[in-house]
Design a protein around this motif. Structure first.
Motif, PDB file in Angstrom:
ATOM      1  N   GLY A 150       0.789  -1.219   0.000  1.00 57.14           N
ATOM      2  CA  GLY A 150       0.000   0.000   0.000  1.00 57.14           C
ATOM      3  C   GLY A 150       0.823   1.271   0.000  1.00 57.14           C
ATOM      4  O   GLY A 150       0.282   2.363   0.172  1.00 57.14           O
ATOM      5  N   CYS A 210       5.292  -3.423   3.906  1.00 59.38           N
ATOM      6  CA  CYS A 210       4.062  -4.224   3.834  1.00 59.38           C
ATOM      7  C   CYS A 210       4.339  -5.724   3.753  1.00 59.38           C
ATOM      8  O   CYS A 210       3.420  -6.510   3.497  1.00 59.38           O
ATOM      9  CB  CYS A 210       3.226  -3.785   2.632  1.00 59.38           C
ATOM     10  SG  CYS A 210       2.736  -2.044   2.662  1.00 59.38           S
ATOM     11  N   LEU A 268      -0.502  -5.552   5.284  1.00 63.29           N
ATOM     12  CA  LEU A 268      -0.779  -4.131   5.091  1.00 63.29           C
ATOM     13  C   LEU A 268      -0.998  -3.443   6.433  1.00 63.29           C
ATOM     14  O   LEU A 268      -1.709  -3.966   7.300  1.00 63.29           O
ATOM     15  CB  LEU A 268      -2.026  -3.955   4.225  1.00 63.29           C
ATOM     16  CG  LEU A 268      -1.900  -4.263   2.726  1.00 63.29           C
ATOM     17  CD1 LEU A 268      -3.276  -4.272   2.085  1.00 63.29           C
ATOM     18  CD2 LEU A 268      -1.005  -3.245   2.046  1.00 63.29           C
ATOM     19  N   ARG A 321      -4.714   0.715   5.250  1.00 61.41           N
ATOM     20  CA  ARG A 321      -4.133   0.722   3.900  1.00 61.41           C
ATOM     21  C   ARG A 321      -4.884  -0.248   2.987  1.00 61.41           C
ATOM     22  O   ARG A 321      -5.413  -1.269   3.435  1.00 61.41           O
ATOM     23  CB  ARG A 321      -2.658   0.341   3.941  1.00 61.41           C
ATOM     24  CG  ARG A 321      -1.773   1.385   4.587  1.00 61.41           C
ATOM     25  CD  ARG A 321      -1.857   2.712   3.823  1.00 61.41           C
ATOM     26  NE  ARG A 321      -0.981   3.719   4.378  1.00 61.41           N
ATOM     27  CZ  ARG A 321       0.257   3.943   3.937  1.00 61.41           C
ATOM     28  NH1 ARG A 321       0.743   3.243   2.950  1.00 61.41           N
ATOM     29  NH2 ARG A 321       0.983   4.891   4.492  1.00 61.41           N
ATOM     30  N   VAL A 322      -4.883   0.071   1.709  1.00 58.18           N
ATOM     31  CA  VAL A 322      -5.446  -0.822   0.689  1.00 58.18           C
ATOM     32  C   VAL A 322      -4.342  -1.174  -0.298  1.00 58.18           C
ATOM     33  O   VAL A 322      -3.382  -0.417  -0.464  1.00 58.18           O
ATOM     34  CB  VAL A 322      -6.621  -0.152  -0.057  1.00 58.18           C
ATOM     35  CG1 VAL A 322      -7.768   0.129   0.899  1.00 58.18           C
ATOM     36  CG2 VAL A 322      -6.163   1.145  -0.726  1.00 58.18           C
ATOM     37  N   PRO A 323      -4.428  -2.328  -0.946  1.00 56.90           N
ATOM     38  CA  PRO A 323      -3.381  -2.717  -1.899  1.00 56.90           C
ATOM     39  C   PRO A 323      -3.279  -1.730  -3.061  1.00 56.90           C
ATOM     40  O   PRO A 323      -4.278  -1.312  -3.624  1.00 56.90           O
ATOM     41  CB  PRO A 323      -3.837  -4.095  -2.387  1.00 56.90           C
ATOM     42  CG  PRO A 323      -4.784  -4.589  -1.347  1.00 56.90           C
ATOM     43  CD  PRO A 323      -5.451  -3.371  -0.798  1.00 56.90           C
ATOM     44  N   ARG A 324      -2.064  -1.355  -3.370  1.00 55.37           N
ATOM     45  CA  ARG A 324      -1.791  -0.524  -4.540  1.00 55.37           C
ATOM     46  C   ARG A 324      -1.040  -1.335  -5.595  1.00 55.37           C
ATOM     47  O   ARG A 324      -1.378  -1.313  -6.769  1.00 55.37           O
ATOM     48  CB  ARG A 324      -0.953   0.698  -4.139  1.00 55.37           C
ATOM     49  CG  ARG A 324      -1.688   1.718  -3.299  1.00 55.37           C
ATOM     50  CD  ARG A 324      -0.750   2.809  -2.785  1.00 55.37           C
ATOM     51  NE  ARG A 324       0.075   3.395  -3.833  1.00 55.37           N
ATOM     52  CZ  ARG A 324      -0.325   4.354  -4.657  1.00 55.37           C
ATOM     53  NH1 ARG A 324      -1.559   4.828  -4.565  1.00 55.37           N
ATOM     54  NH2 ARG A 324       0.493   4.829  -5.579  1.00 55.37           N
TER      55      ARG A 324
END
Length: 297
Positions: free
Chosen positions: A99, A127, A131, A135-138
């Motif tokens: 993230g 990460c 995460l 946070r969210v996956p980027r």
């Protein structure tokens, strides 16, 4: 194993003098070893692709007498192959979501090193174990194994890099959803049976990562040769980003002779393209034909 080489330009503009040096070396190495020379259009970074640049590059190569073997491959048409490779790595527990933003990675590098390192900034593994809250996956990263990767470069000699320390866990799929160059090139070289990669020295730093990926995917790592770069009068590498002009094809022999000299090779007495290619191939074969081709690096 029969020799299979490739030239893999990005279609962000026409070929310039710097890219021709890499193409020339790649072509001659394949022909000197009586091998195949493939053309692959590396348009995996779709926003940077310039409409029509791929066709322009093909026309330039033909005008110089450089003819590839077999069909041309476009990376933009190979999403399914890259997805399969990503899933294979995920099943090994080697892939995780990240993230972090580019700014955060730069700030982390600054804190760790006291200054921003030249070139790539090693990923700190923020990460790696999950995460952080909120946070969210980027992007999706490879969990890089520890250890030093060693290989022999046919131009530069022995090389080594501890990818886990020098680079860290690198990106396989970007935050914008596009596939990372490192994954795409390994998958495509394996699919096309490439045994030898000849390219510019600016890509030397990618080799250890690509060898790590090849091993994890269970495919052979090609032999490598990284040839000198071409610089402008400001000392900058000739590149499309730096405004390098397109090749002058009004006098193709002079253009090829200039690229040949950039490789540090003696002038050839050829009076036309028909004479240049056999002379250049024979010279290349004498100089590089048997050098470290008896075993993989």
């Amino acid at each position: 194993m029969s020799y299979v080489g490739r030239f893999a330009p990005s279609p962000s503009g026409p070929l310039h003098e710097g890219s021709l040096v890499a193409a020339l070396a790649s072509y001659l190495d394949a022909r000197a070893h009586h091998g195949r020379w493939l053309l692959r259009i590396e348009d995996v970074d779709k926003p940077r692709a310039v409409p029509g640049a791929d066709r322009c590059i093909m026309d330039q190569l033909r005008a110089l007498g450089m003819h590839w073997d077999g069909p041309v491959i476009w990376q933009s048409q190979r999403d399914a192959a890259y997805e399969t490779a990503l899933q294979q790595l995920a099943e090994q527990g080697r892939v995780y979501p990240c993230g972090c933003t580019r700014r955060e990675i730069a700030d982390s590098a600054l804190q760790r090193h006291g200054q921003l390192p030249e070139g790539e900034r090693p990923y700190a593994g923020t990460c790696r174990n999950g995460l952080p809250p909120g946070r969210v996956p980027r992007a999706w990263r490879l969990r890089v194994p520890e250890g030093t990767e060693r290989f022999d470069d046919r131009w530069l000699g022995p090389q080594e890099q501890d990818v886990s320390q020098a680079i860290g866990d690198f990106v396989l799929r970007r935050a914008d959803g596009l596939w990372a160059y490192q994954l795409a090139v390994v998958v495509d070289d394996a699919a096309q049976g490439v045994t030898d990669v000849v390219r510019g020295q600016d890509l030397l730093g990618s080799t250890a990562r690509q060898r790590v990926l090849a091993r994890l995917l269970g495919v052979p790592a090609p032999r490598v040769m990284h040839v000198p770069l071409v610089y402008d009068e400001r000392g900058l590498k000739l590149s499309k980003q730096n405004g390098a002009p397109a090749l002058d094809l009004s006098r193709p022999l002079d253009t090829l002779q200039a690229a040949w000299r950039q490789l540090g090779l003696p002038a050839l007495p050829a009076r036309d393209l028909a004479a240049f290619w056999p002379q250049a191939t024979a010279h290349w074969a004498r100089r590089f034909g048997e050098r470290r081709l008896d075993a993989r690096a």
